[in-house]
Scaffold this motif. Structure first.
Motif, mmCIF file in Angstrom:
data_model
loop_
_atom_site.group_PDB
_atom_site.id
_atom_site.type_symbol
_atom_site.label_atom_id
_atom_site.label_comp_id
_atom_site.label_asym_id
_atom_site.label_seq_id
_atom_site.Cartn_x
_atom_site.Cartn_y
_atom_site.Cartn_z
ATOM 1 N N ASP A 179 4.401 -48.485 13.141
ATOM 2 C CA ASP A 179 4.150 -49.529 12.144
ATOM 3 C C ASP A 179 3.147 -50.571 12.622
ATOM 4 O O ASP A 179 2.387 -51.116 11.818
ATOM 5 C CB ASP A 179 5.460 -50.212 11.759
ATOM 6 C CG ASP A 179 6.397 -49.291 11.002
ATOM 7 O OD1 ASP A 179 5.903 -48.310 10.398
ATOM 8 O OD2 ASP A 179 7.616 -49.550 11.006
ATOM 9 N N GLU A 180 3.146 -50.854 13.908
ATOM 10 C CA GLU A 180 2.221 -51.864 14.432
ATOM 11 C C GLU A 180 0.766 -51.414 14.251
ATOM 12 O O GLU A 180 -0.088 -52.203 13.849
ATOM 13 C CB GLU A 180 2.514 -52.132 15.901
ATOM 14 C CG GLU A 180 1.707 -53.281 16.459
ATOM 15 C CD GLU A 180 2.108 -53.610 17.881
ATOM 16 O OE1 GLU A 180 1.202 -54.016 18.644
ATOM 17 O OE2 GLU A 180 3.288 -53.473 18.231
ATOM 18 N N ALA A 181 0.496 -50.152 14.517
ATOM 19 C CA ALA A 181 -0.855 -49.629 14.346
ATOM 20 C C ALA A 181 -1.255 -49.631 12.877
ATOM 21 O O ALA A 181 -2.385 -49.995 12.534
ATOM 22 C CB ALA A 181 -0.952 -48.218 14.917
ATOM 23 N N VAL A 182 -0.330 -49.245 12.013
ATOM 24 C CA VAL A 182 -0.614 -49.238 10.574
ATOM 25 C C VAL A 182 -0.897 -50.660 10.097
ATOM 26 O O VAL A 182 -1.833 -50.897 9.331
ATOM 27 C CB VAL A 182 0.546 -48.591 9.780
ATOM 28 C CG1 VAL A 182 0.327 -48.737 8.290
ATOM 29 C CG2 VAL A 182 0.690 -47.130 10.154
ATOM 30 N N SER A 183 -0.116 -51.618 10.555
ATOM 31 C CA SER A 183 -0.346 -53.021 10.179
ATOM 32 C C SER A 183 -1.708 -53.506 10.650
ATOM 33 O O SER A 183 -2.410 -54.217 9.923
ATOM 34 C CB SER A 183 0.745 -53.914 10.765
ATOM 35 O OG SER A 183 1.985 -53.619 10.202
#
Length: 94
Positions: free
Chosen positions: A6-10
């Motif tokens: 999720d951090e990369a997607v954000s």
């Protein structure tokens, strides 16, 4: 790619929302695979601010997205694309 988290997607979503045309255009393909809904929501508004060359790059980047999502994304952005890039989007949606 799904393992990016999720951090990369954000982070990619933030780049698409806030960065300049060239940098944002480079994340469209990857983000289109990870979170196509975010691309469909953000990209049409951003395209209005960008030159034709970036429209072309975005359509080509979306070519890497799986067919079902790719068709949805190209339809979502179609009206925002430069009229000279629309034929390319139609070819890539097939």
């Amino acid at each position: 790619m799904k393992g990016l988290g999720d951090e990369a997607v954000s982070h990619l979503t933030e780049i698409l929302q806030t960065s300049g045309a060239n940098e944002a255009g480079e994340v469209v393909g990857l983000l289109g695979q990870l979170d196509p809904d975010a691309v469909a929501r953000i990209l049409p508004g951003r395209l209005a601010q960008w030159p034709r060359s970036v429209h072309d790059r975005c359509v080509r980047q979306l070519s890497a997205v799986p067919a079902e999502s790719r068709a949805h994304l190209l339809l979502a952005i179609f009206d925002s694309l430069d009229v000279l890039i629309r034929p390319l989007a139609l070819m890539k949606s097939a």
